[in-house]
Design an enzyme around this catalytic site. Structure first.
Site, PDB file in Angstrom:
ATOM      1  N   ASP A   1      37.271   2.278  -3.931  1.00  0.00           N
ATOM      2  CA  ASP A   1      36.274   2.582  -4.943  1.00  0.00           C
ATOM      3  C   ASP A   1      36.716   3.866  -5.651  1.00  0.00           C
ATOM      4  O   ASP A   1      36.760   4.926  -5.044  1.00  0.00           O
ATOM      5  CB  ASP A   1      34.916   2.767  -4.246  1.00  0.00           C
TER       6      ASP A   1
ATOM      7  N   HIS B   1      59.956  -3.272  -3.388  1.00  0.00           N
ATOM      8  CA  HIS B   1      59.822  -3.589  -1.964  1.00  0.00           C
ATOM      9  C   HIS B   1      60.837  -2.856  -1.089  1.00  0.00           C
ATOM     10  O   HIS B   1      60.723  -2.842   0.135  1.00  0.00           O
ATOM     11  CB  HIS B   1      59.934  -5.102  -1.744  1.00  0.00           C
TER      12      HIS B   1
END
Ligand SMILES: *[C@@H]1O[C@H](CO)[C@@H](O)[C@H](O)[C@H]1NC(C)=O
Ligand SMILES: *[C@@H]1O[C@H](CO)[C@@H](O)[C@H](O)[C@H]1NC(C)=O
Ligand SMILES: CC(=O)N[C@H]1CO[C@H](CO)[C@@H](O)[C@@H]1O
Length: 444
Positions: free
Chosen positions: A385, A166
């Site tokens: 995708d 992070h």
């Protein structure tokens, strides 16, 4: 139940990485360093089964290598410099092209429906083993890769789990990267479609860097074993129509001409009130709702939306149980609205200025009696995708899973929102049968 077998564990390096030409160093801000002891956030996407002809692993790895060339900070390592003169340490990200961890695993006894679970079920424990960075903390980015992936082949699908540091990126930057990777994998790489990475630059006037942190703050304390066994997770779905209902209800209850409670604020208020109602806390107890906010557009001058890095702030609404239970949805939403509104450029910079005077690194981002709302319904999750179909579901993996952590995603149907909710099993059970809560939400 689930047998997870690791087939390979490799490092993927950025394509044709040239070590010498402009090796970038990224200096860390107080907001980055704040996460030094935090675990890597982990997320995962469940996909349908690719065509058996697909050479899955090599396609994923070669496109990842190209994506890492664009998003080169992820392929670097954290560097810790000990300043012997004053007993402090400093950190930066060295974009050295070391590469990222890629685990290929197999769990052929697990099917897509096991991952999704039956309706109204808790998130299954075995899912934890589909993630590559369990328990890894930001400060371990010195030797651990700054982002890691695990592809697990299931009986009738695949699961891609990932964890990232992070301090290097927030959710917004992470999803930009992931969108780029899936696009490269499915359609190939055309330089014209991808602009070079925009770094945030250094924007803290008047703060010397690298920032010096007392060594004691940079060490990982002995693991205090939090018995998290009583924590459980469920994914709640709020439909777009229910979102509108909650939003207009909240706005209707707020005494204001300019009614501007947002959907997310209304939903957060609905979750917060419902959780508190089922938590058996005393009326005088202090409670918080923390929201992770993207600060890019709030800074002055603003950063570009796609600017890479970690630019999140915490907005915290505070009240007592009694006050919350005596007030309506609109009131709770307004408390959230106000704290979000108070996250200004000035506020954000003041935090940094004060922080560098006496750097403190929390062991936990979570505090007791609080809910934390993380992630965002606007991240492009279902657009990923890789060439064999869109994701079927998204799940958060282990990584600072704490009581009251709410991870918000878009739903698979446009306009819906899903919330992976981590609570003590007792509260979760009560919440799951709370009629008022279930008027606007259901378990998926
Ligand atoms: C969360 O993170 C802290 C420090 O990063 C760690 O000590 C703790 O065990 C983590 N997990 C939970 C459940 O809080
Ligand atoms: C709101 O959600 C509940 C529970 O999922 C559902 O029964 C109801 O039909 C939804 N209402 C609208 C207006 O979509
Ligand atoms: C009702 C209300 O006070 N809404 C506020 C929510 O926050 C935005 C942005 O700070 C304000 O513009 C709204 O007035």
């Amino acid at each position: 139940m689930a047998d997870v077998v690791v087939i390979s564990n490799t490092i993927v390096r950025p394509e044709s990485y040239n070590d010498e030409s402009g090796r970038v160093k990224i200096h860390l801000t107080p907001w980055d360093l704040f996460f030094l002891r935090a675990e890597y956030p982990q997320r995962g996407l469940l996909f349908p089964q690719p065509d058996p002809e697909t050479n899955l692993i090599s396609q994923l790895k070669s496109s990842l290598s190209v994506a890492l060339k664009i998003f080169y900070p992820f392929a670097g390592r954290l560097v810790k410099v000990e300043n012997e003169d004053d007993g402090t340490a400093s950190f930066y990200i060295d974009c050295d092209g070391s590469g990222v961890k890629f685990v290929h695993a197999s769990a052929k006894t697990v099917s897509v429906s096991d991952v999704l679970g039956p309706a109204d079920s808790i998130v299954p424990d075995f899912l934890n083993r589909f993630f590559p960075a369990n328990g890894v903390k930001s400060c371990e980015g010195i030797s651990e890769s700054l982002i890691a992936f695990q592809l697990t082949e299931l009986k009738d699908g695949v699961f891609i789990g990932f964890g990232y540091n992070h301090m290097v990126a927030d959710g917004s930057s992470f999803w930009n990267f992931f969108n780029t990777w899936s696009e490269i994998c499915s359609t190939g790489f055309d330089r014209r479609n991808f602009s070079p990475l925009l770094l945030r630059g250094w924007f803290l006037d008047g703060i010397d860097y690298p920032i010096r942190i007392p060594i004691s703050e940079t060490e990982i304390p002995n693991q205090i074993v939090v018995t998290s066994s009583s924590l459980q997770e469920k994914v709640f779905l709020i439909t777009s129509r229910n979102i509108s209902v909650l939003k207009s209800k909240a706005n209707g209850e707020v005494d204001s001409d300019d009614r501007k409670i947002s959907s997310l604020q209304a939903i957060s208020a609905h979750m917060w009130r419902s959780i508190i109602r089922n938590s058996d806390l005393n009326p005088e107890e202090v409670i918080h709702c923390k929201l992770l906010m993207d600060m890019r557009r709030r800074l002055k001058p603003p950063l570009e939306k796609e600017c890479f890095g970690n630019v999140v702030g915490f907005a915290t609404a505070t009240t007592t149980v009694g006050e919350m239970l005596n007030s309506g949805l609109g009131w709770a939403a307004l408390q959230i609205n106000k704290t979000v509104g108070s996250q200004t450029n000035e506020e954000f910079r003041e935090f940094a200025e004060n922080w560098v005077k006496k750097p403190k690194i929390p062991n936990h981002v979570a505090v007791s009696n609080s809910i934390i709302v993380a992630s965002s319904p606007w991240f492009n999750v279902y657009g990923n995708d890789f060439g064999w179909g869109k994701p079927i579901a998204v799940r958060a993996g282990p990584g600072n899973t704490s009581d009251g952590k709410l991870i918000v995603y878009p739903g698979i149907e446009e306009g819906n929102i899903e919330i992976q909710t981590c609570l003590s099993s007792l509260v979760l059970e009560k919440l799951s049968s709370d009629e008022e809560f279930l008027k606007h939400a259901c378990v998926v």
